[in-house]
Design an enzyme around this catalytic site. Structure first.
Site, mmCIF file in Angstrom:
data_model
loop_
_atom_site.group_PDB
_atom_site.id
_atom_site.type_symbol
_atom_site.label_atom_id
_atom_site.label_comp_id
_atom_site.label_asym_id
_atom_site.label_seq_id
_atom_site.Cartn_x
_atom_site.Cartn_y
_atom_site.Cartn_z
ATOM 1 N N GLU A 23 -3.257 -0.126 -8.358
ATOM 2 C CA GLU A 23 -4.242 0.734 -7.909
ATOM 3 C C GLU A 23 -3.447 2.266 -7.821
ATOM 4 O O GLU A 23 -2.180 1.842 -7.438
ATOM 5 C CB GLU A 23 -4.656 0.489 -6.513
ATOM 6 C CG GLU A 23 -5.520 1.550 -5.664
ATOM 7 C CD GLU A 23 -6.119 1.226 -4.591
ATOM 8 O OE1 GLU A 23 -6.933 0.331 -4.586
ATOM 9 O OE2 GLU A 23 -6.078 1.822 -3.580
ATOM 10 N N LYS A 28 -9.818 9.109 10.374
ATOM 11 C CA LYS A 28 -9.677 7.745 10.916
ATOM 12 C C LYS A 28 -10.469 7.454 11.996
ATOM 13 O O LYS A 28 -10.848 8.441 12.773
ATOM 14 C CB LYS A 28 -8.183 7.700 11.338
ATOM 15 C CG LYS A 28 -7.051 8.084 10.253
ATOM 16 C CD LYS A 28 -7.094 7.054 9.073
ATOM 17 C CE LYS A 28 -5.942 7.331 8.219
ATOM 18 N NZ LYS A 28 -5.847 6.458 7.245
ATOM 19 N N ASP A 38 0.863 -1.268 0.036
ATOM 20 C CA ASP A 38 0.114 -0.088 0.156
ATOM 21 C C ASP A 38 0.841 1.329 0.098
ATOM 22 O O ASP A 38 1.875 1.182 0.610
ATOM 23 C CB ASP A 38 -0.892 -0.135 1.316
ATOM 24 C CG ASP A 38 -2.135 0.945 1.163
ATOM 25 O OD1 ASP A 38 -2.204 1.366 -0.025
ATOM 26 O OD2 ASP A 38 -2.702 1.143 2.298
ATOM 27 N N HIS A 39 0.341 2.171 -0.468
ATOM 28 C CA HIS A 39 1.123 3.694 -0.776
ATOM 29 C C HIS A 39 2.492 3.715 -1.116
ATOM 30 O O HIS A 39 3.501 4.023 -0.280
ATOM 31 C CB HIS A 39 0.769 4.271 0.638
ATOM 32 C CG HIS A 39 -0.654 4.806 0.741
ATOM 33 N ND1 HIS A 39 -1.012 5.964 0.142
ATOM 34 C CD2 HIS A 39 -1.490 4.486 1.632
ATOM 35 C CE1 HIS A 39 -2.298 6.049 0.419
ATOM 36 N NE2 HIS A 39 -2.688 5.142 1.220
ATOM 37 N N HIS A 51 -10.231 4.162 0.712
ATOM 38 C CA HIS A 51 -9.306 4.174 1.604
ATOM 39 C C HIS A 51 -9.935 4.788 3.181
ATOM 40 O O HIS A 51 -10.855 5.632 3.152
ATOM 41 C CB HIS A 51 -8.067 4.836 1.527
ATOM 42 C CG HIS A 51 -7.340 4.161 0.385
ATOM 43 N ND1 HIS A 51 -5.929 4.389 0.210
ATOM 44 C CD2 HIS A 51 -7.657 3.752 -0.820
ATOM 45 C CE1 HIS A 51 -5.528 3.552 -0.808
ATOM 46 N NE2 HIS A 51 -6.654 3.103 -1.334
HETATM 47 ZN ZN LIG Z 1 -4.822 5.541 1.721
#
Ligand SMILES: [Zn+2]
Length: 433
Positions: free
Chosen positions: A204, A246, A94-95, A279
Protein backbone atom coordinates in the site's frame (compact mmCIF):
# COMPACT_ATOMS: atom_id res chain seq x y z
CA UNK A 1 -24.79 -3.04 -3.29
CA UNK A 2 -24.00 -5.92 -0.97
CA UNK A 3 -20.66 -7.65 -0.74
CA UNK A 4 -20.02 -11.32 -0.13
CA UNK A 5 -16.83 -13.34 -0.17
CA UNK A 6 -16.28 -17.07 -0.35
CA UNK A 7 -15.49 -18.68 2.98
CA UNK A 8 -12.92 -21.40 3.18
CA UNK A 9 -15.20 -23.16 5.63
CA UNK A 10 -14.12 -24.94 8.77
CA UNK A 11 -10.65 -26.36 8.72
CA UNK A 12 -7.38 -26.29 10.56
CA UNK A 13 -6.56 -22.88 12.03
CA UNK A 14 -4.71 -20.71 9.54
CA UNK A 15 -2.37 -18.95 11.90
CA UNK A 16 -0.27 -17.41 9.17
CA UNK A 17 -1.51 -14.21 7.56
CA UNK A 18 -1.86 -14.19 3.79
CA UNK A 19 -2.38 -11.94 0.81
CA UNK A 20 -5.87 -10.46 0.43
CA UNK A 21 -5.47 -8.81 -2.96
CA UNK A 22 -8.24 -6.38 -3.77
CA UNK A 23 -10.89 -7.99 -1.57
CA UNK A 24 -12.53 -5.47 0.77
CA UNK A 25 -10.61 -5.33 4.02
CA UNK A 26 -10.69 -3.75 7.45
CA UNK A 27 -7.61 -3.08 9.59
CA UNK A 28 -8.06 -3.66 13.31
CA UNK A 29 -5.02 -2.17 14.94
CA UNK A 30 -4.51 -3.58 18.42
CA UNK A 31 -2.06 -1.50 20.43
CA UNK A 32 -2.34 -3.55 23.62
CA UNK A 33 -2.47 -7.08 22.25
CA UNK A 34 -5.81 -8.07 23.81
CA UNK A 35 -8.32 -7.01 21.16
CA UNK A 36 -8.27 -9.70 18.47
CA UNK A 37 -11.05 -11.87 20.02
CA UNK A 38 -13.42 -8.87 20.00
CA UNK A 39 -12.34 -7.86 16.49
CA UNK A 40 -13.04 -11.38 15.31
CA UNK A 41 -16.54 -11.38 16.87
CA UNK A 42 -17.37 -8.18 14.98
CA UNK A 43 -16.01 -9.50 11.70
CA UNK A 44 -17.92 -12.76 12.05
CA UNK A 45 -21.12 -10.90 12.85
CA UNK A 46 -20.61 -8.92 9.64
CA UNK A 47 -20.94 -12.25 7.86
CA UNK A 48 -17.45 -12.70 6.47
CA UNK A 49 -18.14 -10.04 3.82
CA UNK A 50 -14.95 -8.16 4.61
CA UNK A 51 -11.49 -9.60 5.30
CA UNK A 52 -9.79 -8.73 8.58
CA UNK A 53 -6.28 -7.37 8.94
CA UNK A 54 -5.80 -8.43 12.54
CA UNK A 55 -2.12 -7.62 12.99
CA UNK A 56 -1.53 -3.99 12.14
CA UNK A 57 0.82 -1.54 13.81
CA UNK A 58 2.96 1.29 12.56
CA UNK A 59 6.57 1.67 13.59
CA UNK A 60 5.50 4.78 15.52
CA UNK A 61 2.89 2.81 17.49
CA UNK A 62 5.32 0.00 18.33
CA UNK A 63 7.92 2.52 19.48
CA UNK A 64 5.37 4.27 21.67
CA UNK A 65 4.14 1.07 23.29
CA UNK A 66 7.53 -0.70 23.53
CA UNK A 67 6.26 -3.67 21.51
CA UNK A 68 8.12 -5.60 18.84
CA UNK A 69 6.70 -6.59 15.46
CA UNK A 70 6.95 -10.23 16.57
CA UNK A 71 4.82 -9.56 19.66
CA UNK A 72 2.18 -7.77 17.59
CA UNK A 73 2.03 -10.70 15.16
CA UNK A 74 1.86 -13.30 17.94
CA UNK A 75 -1.00 -11.51 19.76
CA UNK A 76 -3.14 -11.70 16.61
CA UNK A 77 -2.20 -15.16 15.37
CA UNK A 78 -2.48 -16.79 18.81
CA UNK A 79 -5.98 -15.36 19.30
CA UNK A 80 -7.10 -16.46 15.82
CA UNK A 81 -5.61 -19.89 16.31
CA UNK A 82 -7.36 -20.27 19.68
CA UNK A 83 -10.66 -19.35 18.01
CA UNK A 84 -10.10 -21.90 15.23
CA UNK A 85 -10.34 -19.16 12.61
CA UNK A 86 -9.62 -20.51 9.16
CA UNK A 87 -10.42 -17.71 6.70
CA UNK A 88 -7.68 -15.67 5.07
CA UNK A 89 -6.49 -12.70 7.14
CA UNK A 90 -3.91 -9.99 6.71
CA UNK A 91 -1.00 -8.44 8.63
CA UNK A 92 -0.16 -4.79 7.91
CA UNK A 93 3.24 -3.29 8.68
CA UNK A 94 1.88 0.24 8.71
CA UNK A 95 3.58 3.53 7.86
CA UNK A 96 7.02 2.19 6.91
CA UNK A 97 9.71 4.73 6.14
CA UNK A 98 13.01 2.85 5.98
CA UNK A 99 14.53 -0.40 4.73
CA UNK A 100 15.16 -1.36 8.33
CA UNK A 101 11.42 -0.98 9.10
CA UNK A 102 10.75 -3.39 6.23
CA UNK A 103 13.36 -5.96 7.35
CA UNK A 104 12.03 -6.05 10.93
CA UNK A 105 8.39 -6.43 10.00
CA UNK A 106 8.98 -8.93 7.19
CA UNK A 107 11.02 -11.09 9.57
CA UNK A 108 8.08 -11.03 12.00
CA UNK A 109 5.75 -12.38 9.30
CA UNK A 110 3.95 -9.25 8.11
CA UNK A 111 2.74 -9.53 4.52
CA UNK A 112 1.07 -6.18 3.77
CA UNK A 113 3.55 -3.31 3.66
CA UNK A 114 2.37 0.28 3.85
CA UNK A 115 4.90 2.66 2.34
CA UNK A 116 4.83 6.14 3.83
CA UNK A 117 6.85 8.76 1.93
CA UNK A 118 5.07 11.67 3.63
CA UNK A 119 8.35 13.10 4.92
CA UNK A 120 9.18 13.84 1.27
CA UNK A 121 5.81 15.36 0.36
CA UNK A 122 5.90 19.15 0.10
CA UNK A 123 3.04 19.87 2.47
CA UNK A 124 2.57 23.49 1.39
CA UNK A 125 2.62 22.98 -2.38
CA UNK A 126 -0.93 24.24 -2.89
CA UNK A 127 -0.13 27.54 -1.16
CA UNK A 128 2.82 28.72 -3.26
CA UNK A 129 2.40 31.84 -5.36
CA UNK A 130 3.43 31.40 -9.04
CA UNK A 131 6.99 32.72 -8.58
CA UNK A 132 7.68 30.49 -5.58
CA UNK A 133 6.13 27.50 -7.35
CA UNK A 134 8.32 28.10 -10.39
CA UNK A 135 11.48 28.17 -8.27
CA UNK A 136 10.55 24.96 -6.48
CA UNK A 137 9.52 23.32 -9.75
CA UNK A 138 12.97 24.03 -11.13
CA UNK A 139 14.57 22.56 -7.98
CA UNK A 140 12.66 19.27 -8.21
CA UNK A 141 13.62 18.54 -11.84
CA UNK A 142 16.44 16.15 -10.86
CA UNK A 143 13.78 13.86 -9.25
CA UNK A 144 11.20 14.20 -12.00
CA UNK A 145 12.71 12.96 -15.28
CA UNK A 146 9.19 11.97 -16.34
CA UNK A 147 7.77 15.49 -16.71
CA UNK A 148 7.77 15.61 -20.52
CA UNK A 149 5.68 12.46 -20.77
CA UNK A 150 2.74 14.31 -19.16
CA UNK A 151 3.17 17.83 -20.52
CA UNK A 152 -0.05 18.79 -22.34
CA UNK A 153 -1.55 15.32 -21.91
CA UNK A 154 -5.29 14.83 -21.24
CA UNK A 155 -6.69 11.69 -19.58
CA UNK A 156 -10.44 11.04 -19.56
CA UNK A 157 -12.43 9.34 -16.80
CA UNK A 158 -16.20 9.12 -16.29
CA UNK A 159 -15.88 11.68 -13.47
CA UNK A 160 -13.96 14.17 -15.57
CA UNK A 161 -10.82 15.02 -17.48
CA UNK A 162 -7.35 15.30 -16.08
CA UNK A 163 -5.45 17.95 -18.03
CA UNK A 164 -1.74 18.16 -17.38
CA UNK A 165 -1.30 21.85 -18.06
CA UNK A 166 1.80 23.57 -16.74
CA UNK A 167 0.42 24.69 -13.31
CA UNK A 168 -1.04 21.22 -12.62
CA UNK A 169 2.20 19.52 -13.56
CA UNK A 170 4.31 21.97 -11.55
CA UNK A 171 2.21 21.51 -8.42
CA UNK A 172 2.19 17.71 -8.76
CA UNK A 173 5.96 17.62 -9.27
CA UNK A 174 6.65 19.93 -6.33
CA UNK A 175 4.21 18.17 -4.01
CA UNK A 176 5.00 14.54 -4.83
CA UNK A 177 8.14 14.43 -7.04
CA UNK A 178 10.54 13.46 -4.26
CA UNK A 179 7.96 11.21 -2.58
CA UNK A 180 7.45 9.23 -5.80
CA UNK A 181 11.18 8.58 -5.97
CA UNK A 182 11.26 7.47 -2.31
CA UNK A 183 8.24 5.20 -2.78
CA UNK A 184 9.71 3.51 -5.83
CA UNK A 185 12.97 2.82 -3.97
CA UNK A 186 11.26 1.42 -0.85
CA UNK A 187 8.59 -0.46 -2.83
CA UNK A 188 11.23 -2.18 -4.97
CA UNK A 189 13.15 -3.04 -1.82
CA UNK A 190 10.08 -4.75 -0.31
CA UNK A 191 9.43 -6.70 -3.52
CA UNK A 192 13.09 -7.75 -3.87
CA UNK A 193 13.44 -8.75 -0.21
CA UNK A 194 10.23 -10.78 -0.40
CA UNK A 195 11.43 -12.53 -3.57
CA UNK A 196 14.87 -13.19 -2.07
CA UNK A 197 13.39 -14.69 1.11
CA UNK A 198 10.45 -16.40 -0.68
CA UNK A 199 7.93 -14.44 1.42
CA UNK A 200 4.54 -13.14 0.31
CA UNK A 201 4.08 -9.39 0.08
CA UNK A 202 1.61 -6.77 -1.05
CA UNK A 203 2.02 -3.01 -1.03
CA UNK A 204 0.00 0.00 0.00
CA UNK A 205 1.11 3.57 -0.55
CA UNK A 206 -0.12 6.11 1.99
CA UNK A 207 0.12 9.86 1.81
CA UNK A 208 -2.83 10.37 4.15
CA UNK A 209 -0.83 12.06 6.89
CA UNK A 210 -0.12 15.20 4.90
CA UNK A 211 -1.70 18.65 4.90
CA UNK A 212 -3.15 19.08 1.44
CA UNK A 213 -5.48 16.83 -0.56
CA UNK A 214 -4.26 14.58 -3.35
CA UNK A 215 -5.91 15.75 -6.57
CA UNK A 216 -7.03 13.25 -9.24
CA UNK A 217 -4.16 14.47 -11.46
CA UNK A 218 -1.64 13.81 -8.68
CA UNK A 219 -3.15 10.41 -7.91
CA UNK A 220 -2.97 9.44 -11.58
CA UNK A 221 0.62 10.59 -11.92
CA UNK A 222 1.77 8.76 -8.76
CA UNK A 223 0.04 5.54 -9.84
CA UNK A 224 1.37 5.78 -13.37
CA UNK A 225 4.95 6.30 -12.17
CA UNK A 226 4.81 3.40 -9.70
CA UNK A 227 3.37 1.12 -12.33
CA UNK A 228 6.06 2.12 -14.83
CA UNK A 229 8.71 1.37 -12.18
CA UNK A 230 7.27 -2.11 -11.52
CA UNK A 231 6.00 -1.28 -8.01
CA UNK A 232 2.68 -3.14 -7.78
CA UNK A 233 0.15 -1.54 -5.42
CA UNK A 234 -2.73 -3.43 -3.88
CA UNK A 235 -4.00 -0.33 -2.09
CA UNK A 236 -3.49 3.44 -2.08
CA UNK A 237 -4.44 5.93 0.63
CA UNK A 238 -4.62 9.40 -0.89
CA UNK A 239 -4.99 12.44 1.31
CA UNK A 240 -8.73 12.84 0.76
CA UNK A 241 -10.26 16.31 0.89
CA UNK A 242 -11.74 17.53 4.18
CA UNK A 243 -10.59 16.81 7.73
CA UNK A 244 -9.82 13.36 9.14
CA UNK A 245 -9.36 13.93 12.82
CA UNK A 246 -8.76 11.03 15.16
CA UNK A 247 -11.77 9.60 16.92
CA UNK A 248 -14.50 11.73 15.35
CA UNK A 249 -16.60 11.73 12.18
CA UNK A 250 -15.51 13.18 8.85
CA UNK A 251 -15.44 16.98 8.80
CA UNK A 252 -16.06 18.59 5.44
CA UNK A 253 -18.40 18.89 2.46
CA UNK A 254 -19.82 15.40 2.09
CA UNK A 255 -21.19 15.96 -1.46
CA UNK A 256 -17.84 17.16 -2.68
CA UNK A 257 -16.14 14.24 -0.92
CA UNK A 258 -18.49 11.81 -2.67
CA UNK A 259 -17.59 13.21 -6.10
CA UNK A 260 -13.91 13.04 -5.32
CA UNK A 261 -14.15 9.47 -3.94
CA UNK A 262 -15.74 8.42 -7.23
CA UNK A 263 -12.97 10.05 -9.24
CA UNK A 264 -10.23 8.46 -7.10
CA UNK A 265 -11.99 5.09 -7.36
CA UNK A 266 -12.10 5.32 -11.16
CA UNK A 267 -8.37 6.03 -11.24
CA UNK A 268 -7.70 3.11 -8.86
CA UNK A 269 -9.76 0.80 -11.09
CA UNK A 270 -8.00 1.91 -14.26
CA UNK A 271 -4.44 2.08 -12.95
CA UNK A 272 -4.51 -1.13 -10.87
CA UNK A 273 -6.99 -2.21 -10.00
CA UNK A 274 -6.06 -1.52 -6.39
CA UNK A 275 -8.09 -0.64 -3.32
CA UNK A 276 -8.76 2.86 -2.09
CA UNK A 277 -7.65 3.02 1.52
CA UNK A 278 -9.08 5.16 4.32
CA UNK A 279 -6.79 5.79 7.28
CA UNK A 280 -7.86 7.32 10.60
CA UNK A 281 -10.87 5.24 9.62
CA UNK A 282 -12.61 4.78 12.97
CA UNK A 283 -15.76 6.76 13.61
CA UNK A 284 -16.04 8.11 10.03
CA UNK A 285 -19.66 7.03 9.96
CA UNK A 286 -20.85 9.49 7.32
CA UNK A 287 -18.27 8.10 4.85
CA UNK A 288 -18.54 4.31 4.95
CA UNK A 289 -21.42 3.88 2.53
CA UNK A 290 -19.93 6.43 0.15
CA UNK A 291 -16.56 4.67 0.16
CA UNK A 292 -18.06 1.23 -0.30
CA UNK A 293 -20.27 2.36 -3.19
CA UNK A 294 -17.73 4.56 -4.95
CA UNK A 295 -15.15 1.77 -4.96
CA UNK A 296 -17.68 -1.02 -5.68
CA UNK A 297 -16.24 -2.87 -2.71
CA UNK A 298 -12.55 -2.28 -3.48
CA UNK A 299 -11.70 -0.50 -0.23
CA UNK A 300 -9.50 -0.83 2.81
CA UNK A 301 -10.26 0.92 6.12
CA UNK A 302 -7.67 1.27 8.90
CA UNK A 303 -8.42 1.84 12.54
CA UNK A 304 -6.14 1.59 15.57
CA UNK A 305 -6.64 3.99 18.45
CA UNK A 306 -10.31 3.21 18.81
CA UNK A 307 -9.57 -0.27 20.24
CA UNK A 308 -7.39 1.33 22.93
CA UNK A 309 -10.22 3.72 23.78
CA UNK A 310 -12.64 0.81 24.10
CA UNK A 311 -10.14 -0.81 26.48
CA UNK A 312 -10.33 2.33 28.60
CA UNK A 313 -14.13 1.98 28.57
CA UNK A 314 -13.68 -1.37 30.32
CA UNK A 315 -11.35 0.35 32.80
CA UNK A 316 -13.93 3.12 33.36
CA UNK A 317 -16.61 0.54 34.14
CA UNK A 318 -14.47 -1.79 36.26
CA UNK A 319 -12.04 0.52 38.08
CA UNK A 320 -13.19 4.13 38.44
CA UNK A 321 -10.13 5.12 40.46
CA UNK A 322 -7.71 3.84 37.79
CA UNK A 323 -9.69 5.56 35.04
CA UNK A 324 -9.40 8.85 36.94
CA UNK A 325 -5.63 8.43 37.30
CA UNK A 326 -5.35 7.78 33.56
CA UNK A 327 -7.33 10.95 32.80
CA UNK A 328 -5.10 13.07 35.06
CA UNK A 329 -1.98 11.53 33.55
CA UNK A 330 -3.22 11.92 29.97
CA UNK A 331 -4.17 15.54 30.49
CA UNK A 332 -0.62 16.07 31.76
CA UNK A 333 0.99 14.80 28.54
CA UNK A 334 -1.65 15.66 25.91
CA UNK A 335 -0.12 18.91 24.73
CA UNK A 336 3.18 17.13 24.08
CA UNK A 337 1.79 13.85 22.72
CA UNK A 338 -0.71 15.37 20.30
CA UNK A 339 2.05 16.92 18.15
CA UNK A 340 2.00 14.14 15.53
CA UNK A 341 -1.79 13.73 15.43
CA UNK A 342 -4.55 15.57 13.65
CA UNK A 343 -6.90 16.58 16.48
CA UNK A 344 -8.57 19.83 17.51
CA UNK A 345 -9.49 19.21 21.17
CA UNK A 346 -7.86 21.36 23.83
CA UNK A 347 -7.64 20.54 27.53
CA UNK A 348 -10.21 23.27 28.21
CA UNK A 349 -12.76 21.33 26.10
CA UNK A 350 -13.06 18.48 28.63
CA UNK A 351 -13.42 18.85 32.41
CA UNK A 352 -10.75 17.61 34.83
CA UNK A 353 -11.95 14.33 36.36
CA UNK A 354 -12.16 15.85 39.84
CA UNK A 355 -15.02 18.04 38.63
CA UNK A 356 -17.11 15.05 37.51
CA UNK A 357 -18.25 12.91 40.43
CA UNK A 358 -20.56 10.58 38.48
CA UNK A 359 -18.63 7.70 36.83
CA UNK A 360 -21.21 7.37 34.03
CA UNK A 361 -20.90 11.07 33.21
CA UNK A 362 -17.10 10.80 33.34
CA UNK A 363 -17.19 7.93 30.84
CA UNK A 364 -19.42 10.05 28.62
CA UNK A 365 -17.09 13.06 28.82
CA UNK A 366 -14.02 11.03 27.87
CA UNK A 367 -15.26 8.12 25.77
CA UNK A 368 -18.43 9.23 24.04
CA UNK A 369 -18.85 7.56 20.64
CA UNK A 370 -20.88 8.61 17.64
CA UNK A 371 -23.12 5.62 18.31
CA UNK A 372 -24.21 7.29 21.55
CA UNK A 373 -25.06 10.67 20.04
CA UNK A 374 -28.21 11.47 18.02
CA UNK A 375 -27.41 12.11 14.34
CA UNK A 376 -26.69 15.77 13.69
CA UNK A 377 -26.08 16.53 17.38
CA UNK A 378 -22.48 17.60 16.71
CA UNK A 379 -20.23 14.82 17.92
CA UNK A 380 -16.91 16.44 18.88
CA UNK A 381 -15.52 14.05 21.53
CA UNK A 382 -12.74 16.22 23.00
CA UNK A 383 -12.18 13.77 25.88
CA UNK A 384 -11.72 10.92 23.38
CA UNK A 385 -9.08 12.89 21.47
CA UNK A 386 -7.17 13.61 24.69
CA UNK A 387 -7.13 9.91 25.58
CA UNK A 388 -6.43 8.89 21.97
CA UNK A 389 -3.13 10.77 21.63
CA UNK A 390 -1.68 9.73 24.98
CA UNK A 391 -1.87 5.93 24.66
CA UNK A 392 1.92 5.54 24.46
CA UNK A 393 2.62 7.54 27.59
CA UNK A 394 -0.05 5.63 29.52
CA UNK A 395 0.95 2.17 28.34
CA UNK A 396 4.69 2.68 28.91
CA UNK A 397 4.13 4.10 32.38
CA UNK A 398 5.14 1.07 34.48
CA UNK A 399 2.28 1.40 36.93
CA UNK A 400 -0.58 2.52 34.66
CA UNK A 401 0.33 0.23 31.77
CA UNK A 402 0.39 -2.84 34.00
CA UNK A 403 -2.85 -1.82 35.72
CA UNK A 404 -4.70 -1.44 32.38
CA UNK A 405 -3.48 -4.88 31.27
CA UNK A 406 -4.63 -6.41 34.57
CA UNK A 407 -8.13 -4.98 34.11
CA UNK A 408 -8.30 -6.36 30.56
CA UNK A 409 -7.08 -9.79 31.59
CA UNK A 410 -9.65 -9.92 34.37
CA UNK A 411 -12.51 -8.66 32.16
CA UNK A 412 -11.67 -10.20 28.84
CA UNK A 413 -15.20 -10.98 27.74
CA UNK A 414 -16.38 -7.42 28.56
CA UNK A 415 -13.61 -6.05 26.35
CA UNK A 416 -14.55 -8.37 23.50
CA UNK A 417 -18.19 -7.38 23.85
CA UNK A 418 -17.59 -3.59 23.66
CA UNK A 419 -15.31 -4.12 20.65
CA UNK A 420 -17.85 -6.33 18.89
CA UNK A 421 -20.57 -3.75 19.41
CA UNK A 422 -18.39 -0.82 18.28
CA UNK A 423 -16.98 -2.47 15.15
CA UNK A 424 -20.20 -4.02 13.90
CA UNK A 425 -21.38 -0.42 13.52
CA UNK A 426 -18.37 0.29 11.31
CA UNK A 427 -18.60 -2.89 9.27
CA UNK A 428 -22.35 -2.91 8.55
CA UNK A 429 -22.47 0.26 6.43
CA UNK A 430 -19.27 -0.79 4.62
CA UNK A 431 -20.71 -4.20 3.85
CA UNK A 432 -24.11 -2.91 2.80
CA UNK A 433 -22.68 -0.05 0.70
ZN1 LIG B 1 -2.29 6.52 8.12
Amino acid sequence: MSISLPSTGVGPALVQPGLLGIEPSFGFGDRLGFATPGHLLALQEAGGAIRGIFAQQSIREMTRTNRTATEVMAAASDALSAAGFSDPWGADADHLKTQDDVRQTMAAGFVFFTLDPSGDVDQQADNYAPAELATRFEACKPFTPWLDAYRGKTVRFASGEIVFDEPTLARAAVKYGKAIQTTIALGRFVQEEAARLSKPCELELSVDETEQPTTPAEHYLIADQLRAAGVRLVSLAPRFEGDFEKGVDYKGDIKSLERSLRFHAEIAAEMGPYKLSLHSGSDKISMYRLLSRATEGRFHVKTAGTSYLEALRVVARCDDELFRRIIDFSRGCYDRDKATYHVSATLADAPPQAEVADPVELERQYLERWEDVPAGAGFTAPGRQILHCTFGSVMTDPELGAAVKDVLLGNHSSYSEVLRDHFVRHLDPLREG
